[in-house]
Design an enzyme around this catalytic site. Structure first.
Site, PDB file in Angstrom:
ATOM      1  CB  CYS A   2      34.439  56.157  53.947  1.00 33.52           C
ATOM      2  SG  CYS A   2      33.315  57.498  54.430  1.00 33.52           S
TER       3      CYS A   2
ATOM      4  CG  HIS B  74      31.492  52.546  55.615  1.00 38.35           C
ATOM      5  ND1 HIS B  74      32.846  52.573  55.860  1.00 38.35           N
ATOM      6  CD2 HIS B  74      31.049  53.815  55.801  1.00 38.35           C
ATOM      7  CE1 HIS B  74      33.203  53.797  56.191  1.00 38.35           C
ATOM      8  NE2 HIS B  74      32.128  54.570  56.159  1.00 38.35           N
TER       9      HIS B  74
END
Length: 477
Positions: A330, A415
């Site tokens: 991310c 994630h």
């Protein structure tokens, strides 16, 4: 009783752990149970099946209770972007920002949203196990409080305090919490639990007797220190809580960013036999590791500047130049690109990245929330995404789930992919080969989902053995 509130003498005292164990223990008894936390201040979050974003701890607690996680379980989520600014998630959806000075004036709206969610949840289950935030002794925040005593007063909930004996001063913390409250608030304090105890309890018992005599609070039990058990935490104090694997042959360094988010991404790595995961801010550790993980962050541009100021950016560039492996997740993935254009999160505009992946990133006003799935070399995996940045590939690169790879650098906006066992083990095997390390997946290693379930059950077993669950249900204000 239809509900209770688990408070703490401090942050990271074990509230989340105790709530998780209680949810599973009471569910085993046949009660319909649900967790609840009015407000989370955390950058560790999760995307639910309905697309809402909640604190990671409440997601796990809902799983422990056997209910589908939703925004009802955590109606207010504050995600710190700086020391004075937080991003607001209300009932699972982005709802702007709060500056430190605005928090006091905006709490009425947040409180009503939280109270409405609790009332709705309480209508659907036998028992709501609420988790407080920080400590009810934070009397500077009492006016407008809706996470501790404000919630207890609104719904007439008894409060059980959790004290962490491992950090020291637990008796003073229990007594001090009781002493600081006024009579109307104090009447909600009914009992306490000692957490993380190691040693001979006979030595501790006289102190507990004195605390009970002086406060009128009942001790409901003493939970032991539980080795190899951790839960999905909301608190940065718990980052890097993994037990070191001193026999681990594959060394993984996780950079502890100032605004690290979703650090739970690497929990599955730490649970893999033969993998030693350490969290660090030391460029020398970054240089020496077999794999470096650049995790998510709630302040990408700011934390990128911090990397440069600490010499960690140079360490990353140098290790890649000599063939060292790096994984960016991310915000970490965004930093690895050539350019970040951020008019939204930081307002910094165009900022050069580390130049280790052929991508550029632009931040948009709309947050992307989802639970995507994909494959890597015919191995399927799934994850979840929470981000404002969108990446554009600028040149040749290998496809990687949620991102791209170039040489020994991998990046993903997703994630949770490392919780997919086959993918994690195959990818780690490639990392080990590139590093010249003789690591292979252990054939008898438990899957990550099984290990998490085992940890929840271990918590529930300890709660059932060491706490008086019948007395807890009998508590009344």
């Amino acid at each position: 009783m239809t509900g209770l509130l688990v408070g703490g003498t401090s942050s990271d005292a074990g509230k989340s752990l105790v709530v998780t164990g209680l949810c599973r223990a009471y569910a085993r008894r046949g009660l319909s149970v649900a967790p609840f936390k009015s407000q989370n201040m955390s950058n560790n979050s999760m995307v639910c099946a309905d697309g809402s974003e909640i604190g990671r701890a409440q997601w796990l607690q809902a799983r422990a209770a056997g209910v589908e996680p939703s925004s009802l379980h955590n109606p207010v989520l504050l995600k710190p972007g700086s020391d004075r600014r937080a991003h607001l998630v209300l009932r699972g959806r982005p709802a702007g920002e709060l500056l430190a000075g605005e928090y006091a004036t905006e709490r009425r709206q947040l409180a009503e949203a939280a109270f409405a969610a609790h009332a709705e949840l309480a209508d659907t289950v036998d028992l709501v196990v609420c988790e407080g935030a920080g400590s009810p002794a934070e009397i500077n925040l009492r006016a407008g409080d809706y996470t501790n005593l404000g919630l207890a007063r609104r719904f007439d909930l008894p409060i059980v305090l959790v004290g962490d004996i491992d950090r020291g001063g637990v008796l003073a913390s229990l007594y001090g919490t009781w002493a600081l409250l006024d009579q109307k608030d104090r009447r909600h304090l009914k009992a306490y639990v000692i957490n993380k105890f190691r040693g001979d309890q006979q030595v501790l018992d006289p102190g507990l007797t004195m605390i009970s005599d002086r406060t009128g609070l009942r001790c409901l039990g003493v939970l032991p220190w539980l080795e190899q058990v951790w839960t999905d935490s909301e608190d940065t104090l718990a980052v890097g809580r993994w037990q070191p694997d001193t026999d681990g042959v594959l060394k993984v360094a996780v950079i502890r960013l100032p605004r690290i988010s979703n650090a739970t991404d690497v929990d599955a790595l730490a649970g893999e036999p033969g993998v030693d995961v350490m969290i660090t801010t030391d460029p020398r550790v970054v240089a020496a590791a077999d794999l470096v993980v650049l995790p998510g962050t709630r302040a990408t541009v700011s934390d990128l500047g911090w990397l440069r100021a600490r010499g960690l950016a140079d360490a990353l560039v140098t290790r890649v130049a000599r063939g060292g492996a790096v994984l960016g997740i991310c915000g970490g993935h965004q930093m690895l690109g050539t350019l970040i254009d951020d008019p939204t999160e930081s307002g910094a505009g165009r900022v050069p990245g580390l130049g280790l992946l052929p991508i550029q990133v632009r931040f948009g006003a709309e947050k992307v929330l989802g639970t995507p799935s994909g494959s890597w070399r015919s191995i399927t995996m799934s994850g979840y995404e929470i981000h404002h940045g969108r990446s554009e590939v600028l040149g040749p690169a290998e496809e990687f789930p949620g991102g791209v790879a170039s040489g020994t650098v991998w990046g993903t906006m997703w994630h949770g992919t490392l919780e997919s066992d086959a993918f994690r083990r195959a990818w780690l095997s490639e990392v080990a080969r590139e590093a010249g390390v003789a690591w292979q997946p252990a054939p008898d290693a438990p899957d990550w989902a099984d290990r998490r379930e085992s940890m929840i059950n271990t918590l529930a077993d300890a709660v059932e053995e060491h706490l008086d669950l019948d007395a807890l249900l009998d508590l009344r204000v």
